[in-house]
Scaffold this motif. Structure first.
Motif, PDB file in Angstrom:
ATOM      1  N   ASP A  18       0.812  -1.211   0.000  1.00 50.18           N
ATOM      2  CA  ASP A  18       0.000   0.000   0.000  1.00 50.18           C
ATOM      3  C   ASP A  18       0.848   1.264   0.000  1.00 50.18           C
ATOM      4  N   ILE A  19       1.991   1.222   0.653  1.00 49.48           N
ATOM      5  CA  ILE A  19       2.799   2.437   0.842  1.00 49.48           C
ATOM      6  C   ILE A  19       4.151   2.339   0.129  1.00 49.48           C
ATOM      7  N   GLU A  42      -6.354  13.825   2.575  1.00 49.35           N
ATOM      8  CA  GLU A  42      -5.100  14.560   2.814  1.00 49.35           C
ATOM      9  C   GLU A  42      -4.019  14.054   1.861  1.00 49.35           C
ATOM     10  N   PHE A  43      -4.297  14.170   0.562  1.00 52.29           N
ATOM     11  CA  PHE A  43      -3.335  13.816  -0.484  1.00 52.29           C
ATOM     12  C   PHE A  43      -2.947  12.336  -0.477  1.00 52.29           C
ATOM     13  N   GLY A  44      -3.756  11.483   0.123  1.00 52.93           N
ATOM     14  CA  GLY A  44      -3.425  10.067   0.182  1.00 52.93           C
ATOM     15  C   GLY A  44      -2.344   9.745   1.191  1.00 52.93           C
ATOM     16  N   ASN A  45      -2.141  10.625   2.162  1.00 50.59           N
ATOM     17  CA  ASN A  45      -1.133  10.376   3.191  1.00 50.59           C
ATOM     18  C   ASN A  45      -1.455   9.070   3.908  1.00 50.59           C
ATOM     19  N   ALA A  46      -0.424   8.342   4.263  1.00 54.08           N
ATOM     20  CA  ALA A  46      -0.617   7.047   4.907  1.00 54.08           C
ATOM     21  C   ALA A  46       0.555   6.748   5.826  1.00 54.08           C
ATOM     22  N   ALA A  47       0.309   5.870   6.775  1.00 56.35           N
ATOM     23  CA  ALA A  47       1.366   5.418   7.688  1.00 56.35           C
ATOM     24  C   ALA A  47       1.156   3.947   7.971  1.00 56.35           C
ATOM     25  N   LEU A  57       9.826  -1.535  11.380  1.00 54.92           N
ATOM     26  CA  LEU A  57       9.920  -0.493  10.365  1.00 54.92           C
ATOM     27  C   LEU A  57       8.668   0.368  10.414  1.00 54.92           C
ATOM     28  N   ARG A  58       8.855   1.653  10.225  1.00 50.72           N
ATOM     29  CA  ARG A  58       7.740   2.594  10.194  1.00 50.72           C
ATOM     30  C   ARG A  58       7.780   3.316   8.845  1.00 50.72           C
ATOM     31  N   PHE A  59       6.671   3.246   8.124  1.00 53.58           N
ATOM     32  CA  PHE A  59       6.554   3.870   6.818  1.00 53.58           C
ATOM     33  C   PHE A  59       5.577   5.029   6.909  1.00 53.58           C
ATOM     34  N   ALA A  60       5.910   6.134   6.278  1.00 53.37           N
ATOM     35  CA  ALA A  60       4.995   7.265   6.207  1.00 53.37           C
ATOM     36  C   ALA A  60       5.021   7.800   4.779  1.00 53.37           C
ATOM     37  N   ARG A  61       3.836   7.970   4.206  1.00 60.79           N
ATOM     38  CA  ARG A  61       3.737   8.601   2.891  1.00 60.79           C
ATOM     39  C   ARG A  61       3.076   9.951   3.106  1.00 60.79           C
ATOM     40  N   ASP A  62       3.792  11.002   2.737  1.00 60.51           N
ATOM     41  CA  ASP A  62       3.301  12.367   2.907  1.00 60.51           C
ATOM     42  C   ASP A  62       3.362  13.056   1.551  1.00 60.51           C
ATOM     43  N   ARG A  63       2.185  13.326   0.982  1.00 61.43           N
ATOM     44  CA  ARG A  63       2.086  13.971  -0.328  1.00 61.43           C
ATOM     45  C   ARG A  63       2.912  13.239  -1.371  1.00 61.43           C
ATOM     46  N   GLY A  64       2.877  11.903  -1.315  1.00 62.64           N
ATOM     47  CA  GLY A  64       3.550  11.083  -2.309  1.00 62.64           C
ATOM     48  C   GLY A  64       4.981  10.711  -1.989  1.00 62.64           C
ATOM     49  N   GLN A  65       5.587  11.377  -1.046  1.00 63.07           N
ATOM     50  CA  GLN A  65       6.966  11.060  -0.662  1.00 63.07           C
ATOM     51  C   GLN A  65       6.939  10.045   0.469  1.00 63.07           C
ATOM     52  N   VAL A  66       7.767   8.994   0.357  1.00 65.19           N
ATOM     53  CA  VAL A  66       7.785   7.923   1.357  1.00 65.19           C
ATOM     54  C   VAL A  66       9.008   8.068   2.257  1.00 65.19           C
ATOM     55  N   GLY A  97      19.857   9.010  -2.886  1.00 60.78           N
ATOM     56  CA  GLY A  97      19.115  10.089  -3.511  1.00 60.78           C
ATOM     57  C   GLY A  97      18.568  11.074  -2.503  1.00 60.78           C
ATOM     58  N   LYS A  98      18.117  12.213  -3.029  1.00 62.57           N
ATOM     59  CA  LYS A  98      17.530  13.257  -2.194  1.00 62.57           C
ATOM     60  C   LYS A  98      16.198  13.629  -2.817  1.00 62.57           C
ATOM     61  N   PRO A  99      15.104  13.299  -2.219  1.00 64.27           N
ATOM     62  CA  PRO A  99      14.965  12.502  -1.000  1.00 64.27           C
ATOM     63  C   PRO A  99      15.333  11.046  -1.271  1.00 64.27           C
ATOM     64  N   PRO A 100      15.607  10.287  -0.216  1.00 64.21           N
ATOM     65  CA  PRO A 100      16.008   8.889  -0.408  1.00 64.21           C
ATOM     66  C   PRO A 100      14.946   8.091  -1.168  1.00 64.21           C
ATOM     67  N   ASP A 101      15.401   7.329  -2.141  1.00 66.23           N
ATOM     68  CA  ASP A 101      14.528   6.509  -2.974  1.00 66.23           C
ATOM     69  C   ASP A 101      14.131   5.237  -2.210  1.00 66.23           C
ATOM     70  N   PRO A 102      12.832   5.017  -1.999  1.00 70.94           N
ATOM     71  CA  PRO A 102      12.400   3.823  -1.256  1.00 70.94           C
ATOM     72  C   PRO A 102      12.889   2.512  -1.868  1.00 70.94           C
ATOM     73  N   ALA A 103      12.900   2.409  -3.191  1.00 74.62           N
ATOM     74  CA  ALA A 103      13.354   1.170  -3.828  1.00 74.62           C
ATOM     75  C   ALA A 103      14.839   0.923  -3.547  1.00 74.62           C
ATOM     76  N   ALA A 104      15.643   1.974  -3.591  1.00 78.52           N
ATOM     77  CA  ALA A 104      17.073   1.834  -3.291  1.00 78.52           C
ATOM     78  C   ALA A 104      17.273   1.413  -1.840  1.00 78.52           C
ATOM     79  N   MET A 105      16.498   2.033  -0.931  1.00 81.49           N
ATOM     80  CA  MET A 105      16.610   1.654   0.486  1.00 81.49           C
ATOM     81  C   MET A 105      16.161   0.215   0.699  1.00 81.49           C
ATOM     82  N   ALA A 106      15.096  -0.197   0.019  1.00 78.90           N
ATOM     83  CA  ALA A 106      14.609  -1.571   0.158  1.00 78.90           C
ATOM     84  C   ALA A 106      15.661  -2.567  -0.312  1.00 78.90           C
TER      85      ALA A 106
END
Length: 148
Positions: A18-19, A42-47, A57-66, A97-106
């Motif tokens: 989902d996130i 709220e822009f599809g924000n999720a946690a 692990l804690r995931f937060a999506r804020d305005r599309g940025q994870v 990357g800036k901001p950090p790329d979730p796929a690279a971190m995964a």
């Protein structure tokens, strides 16, 4: 923050798909959804919090940025990029990357899973991580608020 009983708060079953789909492998490594919320208004924000031992692990999506944090009750929460850099000194913020790329971190988390488990299993190492993260955060604040 709305309570679970208000219509503004929509509880989702919660999964990394989902996130942050690149992190779906964590379920196979024993992490399970603990808490989640989704706010379409709220822009599809999720946690989402995925709980495991010895870390979560804690995931937060804020305005599309994870954003992804790793932590435990003993060590607190730390940016995953700092954790990855701490366990593997070849990892750089530029690489993520800036901001950090979730796929690279995964990908890096998957490669360094055993090191991260070892880190959160050792109180001395988590103390070192806390000092490292504090230093990284101070450097970031210094760059952001540098006087000309």
């Amino acid at each position: 923050m709305p309570s679970l009983n208000t219509p503004d708060f929509v509880l989702i079953l919660g999964s990394t798909s989902d996130i942050a789909p690149a992190f779906s492998f964590v379920v196979g490594n024993g992490l399970v959804p603990s808490a989640s919320d989704y706010r379409p208004q709220e822009f599809g924000n999720a946690a989402l919090v995925m709980v495991g031992a010895p870390f979560s692990l804690r995931f937060a999506r804020d305005r599309g940025q994870v954003f992804v944090d790793a932590g435990s009750s003993a060590a607190g929460w730390h940016k995953l990029e700092y954790v990855l850099e701490f366990v593997d000194n070849s990892v750089t913020q530029q690489q993520l990357g800036k901001p950090p790329d979730p796929a690279a971190m995964a990908n890096l988390l998957q490669l360094n899973w055993d090191r991260v488990v070892s880190l959160f299993s050792d109180q001395q190492k988590t103390s070192q991580l806390q000092a490292f993260a504090k230093q990284k955060s101070a450097a970031l604040v210094g760059r952001l608020f540098r006087k000309p």
